[in-house]
Write a protein that holds these residues in place. Sequence first.
Motif, PDB file in Angstrom:
ATOM      1  N   GLY A  55       0.839  -1.180   0.000  1.00 39.67           N
ATOM      2  CA  GLY A  55       0.000   0.000   0.000  1.00 39.67           C
ATOM      3  C   GLY A  55       0.875   1.231   0.000  1.00 39.67           C
ATOM      4  O   GLY A  55       2.024   1.196  -0.454  1.00 39.67           O
ATOM      5  N   TYR A  56       0.376   2.293   0.534  1.00 39.49           N
ATOM      6  CA  TYR A  56       1.152   3.527   0.599  1.00 39.49           C
ATOM      7  C   TYR A  56       2.288   3.362   1.588  1.00 39.49           C
ATOM      8  O   TYR A  56       2.098   2.931   2.721  1.00 39.49           O
ATOM      9  CB  TYR A  56       0.246   4.683   1.031  1.00 39.49           C
ATOM     10  CG  TYR A  56       0.994   5.971   1.212  1.00 39.49           C
ATOM     11  CD1 TYR A  56       1.334   6.736   0.120  1.00 39.49           C
ATOM     12  CD2 TYR A  56       1.361   6.407   2.474  1.00 39.49           C
ATOM     13  CE1 TYR A  56       2.026   7.912   0.279  1.00 39.49           C
ATOM     14  CE2 TYR A  56       2.051   7.586   2.643  1.00 39.49           C
ATOM     15  CZ  TYR A  56       2.386   8.339   1.541  1.00 39.49           C
ATOM     16  OH  TYR A  56       3.074   9.500   1.697  1.00 39.49           O
ATOM     17  N   ARG A  57       3.453   3.712   1.117  1.00 38.20           N
ATOM     18  CA  ARG A  57       4.633   3.695   1.985  1.00 38.20           C
ATOM     19  C   ARG A  57       5.362   5.022   1.832  1.00 38.20           C
ATOM     20  O   ARG A  57       5.576   5.487   0.721  1.00 38.20           O
ATOM     21  CB  ARG A  57       5.584   2.565   1.597  1.00 38.20           C
ATOM     22  CG  ARG A  57       4.976   1.212   1.812  1.00 38.20           C
ATOM     23  CD  ARG A  57       5.970   0.139   1.474  1.00 38.20           C
ATOM     24  NE  ARG A  57       5.293  -1.144   1.460  1.00 38.20           N
ATOM     25  CZ  ARG A  57       5.681  -2.172   0.751  1.00 38.20           C
ATOM     26  NH1 ARG A  57       6.744  -2.085  -0.003  1.00 38.20           N
ATOM     27  NH2 ARG A  57       5.019  -3.295   0.791  1.00 38.20           N
ATOM     28  N   GLU A  58       5.714   5.607   2.940  1.00 41.43           N
ATOM     29  CA  GLU A  58       6.437   6.871   2.889  1.00 41.43           C
ATOM     30  C   GLU A  58       7.931   6.574   2.822  1.00 41.43           C
ATOM     31  O   GLU A  58       8.606   6.431   3.831  1.00 41.43           O
ATOM     32  CB  GLU A  58       6.105   7.728   4.107  1.00 41.43           C
ATOM     33  CG  GLU A  58       6.619   9.134   3.970  1.00 41.43           C
ATOM     34  CD  GLU A  58       6.154  10.032   5.099  1.00 41.43           C
ATOM     35  OE1 GLU A  58       6.985  10.827   5.563  1.00 41.43           O
ATOM     36  OE2 GLU A  58       4.988   9.915   5.513  1.00 41.43           O
ATOM     37  N   ARG A  63       9.365  11.459   0.962  1.00 42.23           N
ATOM     38  CA  ARG A  63       9.678  12.487   1.952  1.00 42.23           C
ATOM     39  C   ARG A  63      10.397  13.665   1.308  1.00 42.23           C
ATOM     40  O   ARG A  63      10.121  14.824   1.632  1.00 42.23           O
ATOM     41  CB  ARG A  63      10.546  11.904   3.069  1.00 42.23           C
ATOM     42  CG  ARG A  63       9.729  11.111   4.071  1.00 42.23           C
ATOM     43  CD  ARG A  63      10.579  10.649   5.241  1.00 42.23           C
ATOM     44  NE  ARG A  63      10.274   9.224   5.388  1.00 42.23           N
ATOM     45  CZ  ARG A  63      11.130   8.241   5.267  1.00 42.23           C
ATOM     46  NH1 ARG A  63      12.401   8.477   5.065  1.00 42.23           N
ATOM     47  NH2 ARG A  63      10.748   6.990   5.393  1.00 42.23           N
ATOM     48  N   ASP A  64      11.295  13.382   0.377  1.00 38.07           N
ATOM     49  CA  ASP A  64      11.987  14.465  -0.340  1.00 38.07           C
ATOM     50  C   ASP A  64      10.990  15.323  -1.112  1.00 38.07           C
ATOM     51  O   ASP A  64      11.110  16.550  -1.139  1.00 38.07           O
ATOM     52  CB  ASP A  64      13.029  13.893  -1.309  1.00 38.07           C
ATOM     53  CG  ASP A  64      14.189  13.247  -0.591  1.00 38.07           C
ATOM     54  OD1 ASP A  64      14.398  13.540   0.614  1.00 38.07           O
ATOM     55  OD2 ASP A  64      14.898  12.442  -1.245  1.00 38.07           O
ATOM     56  N   TYR A  65      10.017  14.692  -1.731  1.00 37.67           N
ATOM     57  CA  TYR A  65       8.999  15.442  -2.462  1.00 37.67           C
ATOM     58  C   TYR A  65       8.193  16.324  -1.510  1.00 37.67           C
ATOM     59  O   TYR A  65       7.954  17.500  -1.774  1.00 37.67           O
ATOM     60  CB  TYR A  65       8.063  14.502  -3.227  1.00 37.67           C
ATOM     61  CG  TYR A  65       6.913  15.216  -3.872  1.00 37.67           C
ATOM     62  CD1 TYR A  65       7.098  15.988  -5.007  1.00 37.67           C
ATOM     63  CD2 TYR A  65       5.629  15.159  -3.322  1.00 37.67           C
ATOM     64  CE1 TYR A  65       6.056  16.674  -5.586  1.00 37.67           C
ATOM     65  CE2 TYR A  65       4.579  15.831  -3.900  1.00 37.67           C
ATOM     66  CZ  TYR A  65       4.791  16.596  -5.040  1.00 37.67           C
ATOM     67  OH  TYR A  65       3.762  17.272  -5.604  1.00 37.67           O
ATOM     68  N   TYR A  66       7.761  15.760  -0.362  1.00 38.76           N
ATOM     69  CA  TYR A  66       7.012  16.538   0.608  1.00 38.76           C
ATOM     70  C   TYR A  66       7.828  17.726   1.110  1.00 38.76           C
ATOM     71  O   TYR A  66       7.288  18.810   1.312  1.00 38.76           O
ATOM     72  CB  TYR A  66       6.582  15.668   1.806  1.00 38.76           C
ATOM     73  CG  TYR A  66       5.501  14.667   1.479  1.00 38.76           C
ATOM     74  CD1 TYR A  66       4.592  14.857   0.459  1.00 38.76           C
ATOM     75  CD2 TYR A  66       5.368  13.513   2.247  1.00 38.76           C
ATOM     76  CE1 TYR A  66       3.598  13.949   0.183  1.00 38.76           C
ATOM     77  CE2 TYR A  66       4.383  12.594   1.984  1.00 38.76           C
ATOM     78  CZ  TYR A  66       3.497  12.814   0.942  1.00 38.76           C
ATOM     79  OH  TYR A  66       2.516  11.913   0.688  1.00 38.76           O
ATOM     80  N   ASP A  67       9.118  17.528   1.295  1.00 40.17           N
ATOM     81  CA  ASP A  67       9.977  18.612   1.756  1.00 40.17           C
ATOM     82  C   ASP A  67      10.102  19.719   0.711  1.00 40.17           C
ATOM     83  O   ASP A  67      10.309  20.893   1.047  1.00 40.17           O
ATOM     84  CB  ASP A  67      11.389  18.084   2.094  1.00 40.17           C
ATOM     85  CG  ASP A  67      11.370  17.236   3.356  1.00 40.17           C
ATOM     86  OD1 ASP A  67      10.418  17.369   4.163  1.00 40.17           O
ATOM     87  OD2 ASP A  67      12.307  16.413   3.513  1.00 40.17           O
TER      88      ASP A  67
END
Length: 69
Positions: A55-58, A63-67
């Motif tokens: 499923g969704y995995r961070e 995380r780089d994209y979110y940052d």
Amino acid sequence: MSEKQKETDKRNEARRQFLKGLGVAAAAGAATTVVSGAAQAEVTVAKPEQENPSGYRETQHVRDYYDSL
């Protein structure tokens, strides 16, 4: 009865027969759907649970994209 009235009666009768046929076809289609749905429900097999769910995995690239936002 006049010739025109006889012709109109024949058309009306043909129209009624056509509409009756549509009703029968719709009922048959509905019955087929119900029967095939029941057959599919009997065939379903429960899947065993996976040790590693997919499923969704961070991950790091997420995380780089979110940052970057």
